[in-house]
Design a protein around this motif. Structure first.
Motif: not given
Lengths: 505, 473
Positions: A115, A154-155, A158-159, A165-166, A170, B418, B420-421, B425
């Motif tokens: 990505r 955040f992205l 997270g990505v 990572r999550v 958060y 959540r 979005i997660k 993700f």
């Protein structure tokens, strides 16, 4: 208009978005999109950096007030406007942001393979938010950029982050969001008393003494999380460890500075009495941060985590410097923020170089790399020394000035800060020794490749800056001298008034 | 008699009847053409609303002012977008019936009557004209037990609310001697000390309207009905009727009952606090995205009520702007929900969104924009909605309310994140079925509005200010 004759700051702020838009419109198969996204992002960020050099060249260092101002209506009936400008305090942060973004994009060139398009868009949006935040002269505008940073970051964590990572994303989002909404309420309280959110106007008005502690607390909630100060620092090691290398670089290089910048731009000038009242509190937290997180850093087995804790310690020195409210302390804090922006960013890049090759950040998995990849070891050593604040490197002038400033206020605080320097030497040298020296214990290390031309290009500007800042600091301090002098003088005047009124100690 | 003032409503009602006939007569299914006709009628009504003059008609029962104009346009927009969302969905579900657009049309007529009500009688008429089509719409998928349950629940609780409203209205009439808003305002301001009967009446009326906007403690029906009803119908429920009910609540509280604000203010404050807190906490555990949206809408109503509790020109303006922004975010998010179809079947779990960031980047981006916006992250529209409510709240000294508001938005950020997660993700599931063009249009429109509202906030603010000025007089 301004010294540049065109809306330079708006251009700097929103040009990255144009790049992001172009990337969004790229069509083709995955490989084409990825390559186009990389090049577009790189060129956009380089153009932005080149433009920001105009700022560097044309900035009048003898002026204490705001320069390159731009103003237009936005929500006129609410007294909220679009107002941009830089002074000595903010101008170098803009340059730091524009410098680190292309470096981050280069650093992600090979390591990000999934990505890519979204990644580059996120970074360019992040650049817009960072620059916008440093050049905003309207509090609401500032808040929007300040919070807007959360979305791309955040992205990014997270990505493209690591295994946990999550959780890290958060934690990063919710900690910062919780702090900032309280600041939003404080901004509204300020707006309610002044009828405007224009920063220069707010600075000129006095906030009632009864409200100052409350507003200070709300600002503190936001900026302390961002700095981060002990005990609300726990999001930082998680975020750093899980974020991709470039994410860590931006996080340490620029995002942490948002907290220090906030204290310096808002808390100190707008709330002088509360700042004086709470200074001992801040000093205590900062000294605890410096000593405690340094000790924690000593015990780390993960390179990124170690550097993350060292960041908390270094930023503790920054908050000490800011709340000394004297010229040495504040100049030291500013210098420390800039040098930390360069040095910690470079350290995370150093870790990234090893991680890209070996896919582990465990210190124990390395050893003796100096024999295999000498050029890398040299670079790593320079930044280690800078982090230890060896004289002649970027780390030294800032910490020295802060300790000077702190000594004038309270020698014990200076002692605490100095302890941090000693412990800093301990954990950084330990890290370097374990990674670079000793016997090569693992066979896989023997095949390590030394720095590639791309990596040389990444490190070269940072090495140059580290030495330049260490050897000739006044070419940087001259930018903020006038502004800091004015800030300190205004603070003392305000405190004099408060003392006469019997409000402040 | 100045009946031409009510031309938008009259045109809608008449075209509703004509379209109903046109739907009944042919043998074969013509629901698409009927939908287009209804869209045309809504467009015509919007034009007529824009051209509407100010004044009162039907013996003071009906009022047209810039407030009614603003709110009616929002409702028509909401209804039209809801209809566009419904068109393709029912086709695919094999439920395409020409009654659906016609019912939406009649419900819209009801909303407009409500918004223009200047008398407790016309208020009730409008409310019922709105509610009856909604009951039918909730249960339109009559072979589905969940939908029937939703319809029945909605009907029983809605009837209870209507009863409360009538009881409250009769109390007010009994103690104040009139049902007309203007004369009520005179009567209540002239009275030395308001009689307890009027206050009880006002509380009953507020309770009835709180049912319609699903404010705590009258929210219980919302999650079940939202979950049970077909998704486009839920989207419609969550947007236009709520706006109409908020408009009505604003008008009666600011107008006839404005002078006794001290009597009802605590009620609204409590409803606002309760809605914000419940909306934030109860949504955390949800697995079904429609239930999540139900609790989210409760939280949003709590924010809008904050503006109403604060009152005054800026507070009420906050309500109007909040509802306008909520409309766009909500319809947009529901457009994504409607596009959630896998192998020809609608799916509703939050986890079903997994992998959307990879399978359909554009839609995932739009959903992320809506979620961040609902969480109140600047620079998206939702932040400004909250800002325009918080500004007057602090200005008016409602610090506790504002604090609870921002704290609840931290909690609610957790569940918006959540979504979005899951989209970005989590490991991916197979992609959704291709989405129809009608959804893409709605998504693009609402997404662009939500993302770029910050560029041009001034026109909406000015329109809302003008609207509020007309009811505060």
């Amino acid at each position: 208009m301004n010294a540049a004759g065109f809306p330079l700051l708006s251009l700097l702020t929103f040009l990255p978005l144009v790049g992001a838009l172009i990337i969004m419109l790229v069509r083709g198969d995955d490989a084409v999109v990825a390559s186009n996204a990389r090049w577009t992002a790189l060129w956009t960020s380089l153009i932005v950096f080149a433009l920001s050099l105009v700022l560097w060249a044309q900035f009048d260092t003898s002026v204490a007030g705001f320069q390159f101002q731009e103003q237009s209506e936005w929500m006129p009936d609410l007294g909220i406007g679009y107002h941009l400008g830089v002074d000595g305090i903010s101008v170098l942060f803009v340059l730091l942001s524009t410098l680190l973004t292309p470096i981050c994009i280069l650093a992600s060139w090979d390591s990000i393979q999934t990505r890519v398009r979204e990644y580059m868009i996120a970074f360019l949006v992040l650049e817009t938010m960072m620059i916008g935040m440093f050049v905003s002269l309207d509090f609401m505008l500032f808040y929007i950029f300040f919070e807007g940073v959360l979305i791309p970051m955040f992205l990014i964590i997270g990505v493209w982050g690591g295994a946990r990572r999550v959780y890290a994303a958060y934690k990063f989002f919710l900690y910062t969001f919780a702090g900032s909404v309280l600041m939003l309420l404080a901004i509204i309280v300020l707006w309610n008393s002044a009828g405007t959110t224009d920063i220069p106007e707010l600075m000129a008005k006095k906030v009632s003494s009864a409200w100052q502690p409350w507003i200070f607390f709300a600002f503190f909630a936001s900026f302390a999380v961002k700095v981060p100060m002990w005990p609300v620092h726990t999001w930082l090691p998680d975020a750093h460890v899980e974020a991709p290398t470039a994410g860590s670089v931006i996080l340490a290089g620029v995002l942490l500075k948002m907290g220090g910048y906030g204290f310096l731009r808002f808390s100190l000038p707008m709330l002088p009495e509360a700042s004086a009242q709470f200074a001992p509190f801040i000093f205590t937290l900062s000294v605890v941060a410096v000593v405690y997180t340094s000790l924690v850093a000593l015990a780390q087995t993960d390179m990124k985590k170690l550097i993350a804790y060292s960041s908390v310690a270094h930023m503790g020195i920054v908050t000490i410097g800011i709340f000394t409210a004297n010229v040495q302390g504040i100049e030291g804090a500013l210098f420390q923020m800039l040098s930390h922006g360069v040095v910690s960013a470079a350290l995370f890049l150093c870790v990234g170089v090893l991680y890209d090759r070996e896919h582990t950040r465990e210190i124990a998995r390395y050893g003796g790399v100096a024999k295999i990849i000498p050029a890398y070891a040299l670079v790593f050593m320079l930044f280690t020394m800078a982090s230890v604040a060896l004289p002649g490197t970027a780390g030294f002038p800032g910490e020295f000035l802060v300790i000077l400033g702190a000594w004038a206020v309270n020698p014990w605080v200076a002692l605490g800060a100095a302890t941090g320097m000693i412990l800093g030497a301990a954990y950084m040298l330990l890290l370097y020794r374990r990674v670079a020296f000793g016997r090569v214990t693992r066979d896989s290390l023997k095949g390590l490749a030394d720095l590639s031309p791309r990596e040389h290009a990444i490190f070269a500007p940072l090495i140059l800056l580290t030495l330049w800042m260490g050897l000739y600091p006044s070419s940087f301090t001259q930018f903020f001298q006038a502004s800091v002098a004015q800030l300190v003088q205004q603070h003392q005047t305000a405190m004099g008034v408060a003392r006469l009124a019997g409000v402040a100690p | 008699m100045n009946w031409t003032l009510a031309l938008p409503e009259i045109v809608l009602a008449v075209s509703g009847l004509v379209i109903l006939l046109a739907g009944v007569i042919p043998k074969k299914d013509n629901s698409f053409a009927i939908s287009l006709a209804v869209l045309g009628a809504l467009l015509l009504a919007a034009v007529l609303v824009l051209a509407q003059k100010e004044g009162t008609a039907f013996g003071g029962q009906y009022v047209a002012d810039s407030f009614s104009g603003f709110m009616k346009l929002l409702c028509i927009l909401g209804a039209a977008m809801g209809l566009v969302l419904a068109m393709d969905f029912f086709e695919r579900e094999g439920l395409a019936r020409f009654e659906i657009p016609v019912l939406i049309l009649f419900a819209t007529t009801g909303m407009m009557v409500m918004i223009s009500a200047n008398d407790l009688m016309s208020l009730y008429m409008g409310l019922e004209l709105l509610s009856l089509p909604l009951y039918v719409l909730a249960a339109i998928d009559r072979d589905n037990s969940r939908a029937s349950e939703a319809g029945l629940k909605y009907f029983v609780l809605g009837a209870l609310a209507s009863g409360l409203l009538l009881y409250g209205a009769s109390l007010v009439y009994g103690f104040a001697g009139t049902t007309n808003f203007d004369r009520l305002a005179d009567a209540l301001s002239a009275q030395q000390g308001v009689s307890a009967g009027v206050i009880v009446g006002i509380v009953f009326i507020i309770a009835a309207l709180a049912f319609k906007i699903s404010a705590v403690p009258f929210h219980m029906w919302t999650p079940d009905v939202y979950e049970g009803a077909p998704t486009p119908i839920t989207a419609f429920f969550a947007s236009a009727p709520k706006i109409a009910a908020v408009a009505l609540l604003t008008r009666i509280l600011a107008g006839p009952f404005g002078d006794v604000a001290s009597q009802w203010q605590q009620v609204i404050i409590l409803a606002s606090l309760g809605s914000m807190v419940l909306g934030a906490l109860a949504a955390i555990g949800q697995r079904n995205i429609k239930r999540l949206m139900a609790y989210s809408s409760i939280g949003h109503i709590g924010f809008a009520l904050m503006g109403l509790a604060v009152g005054g020109e800026s507070g009420l303006r906050g309500v109007l702007v909040y509802m306008a922004i909520y409309l766009f975010m909500n319809i947009g998010a529901f457009a994504v929900l409607i596009a959630m179809r896998r192998d020809g079947r609608a799916v509703e779990g939050i986890d079903d969104l997994a992998g959307l960031g990879r399978n359909d980047p554009a839609m995932a981006l739009a959903m992320a924009v809506f979620m961040f916006s609902m969480a109140g992250v600047p620079p998206l529209a939702g932040f400004f909605g909250k800002l325009y409510v918080l500004l007057p709240a602090i200005e008016g000294g409602f610090y506790f309310l504002a604090l609870v508001g921002v704290l609840s938005s931290i909690v609610s950020a957790y569940y918006y994140l959540r979504v979005i997660k899951v989209m970005y993700f989590d490991p991916g599931l197979p992609g959704f079925d291709p989405r129809p063009a009608s959804l893409s249009v709605v998504l693009a429109g609402t997404g662009l509005f939500t993302a770029f509202f910050f560029l041009f906030p001034a026109p909406l603010l000015a329109a809302a200010r003008q609207a509020v000025a007309s009811i505060l007089g």
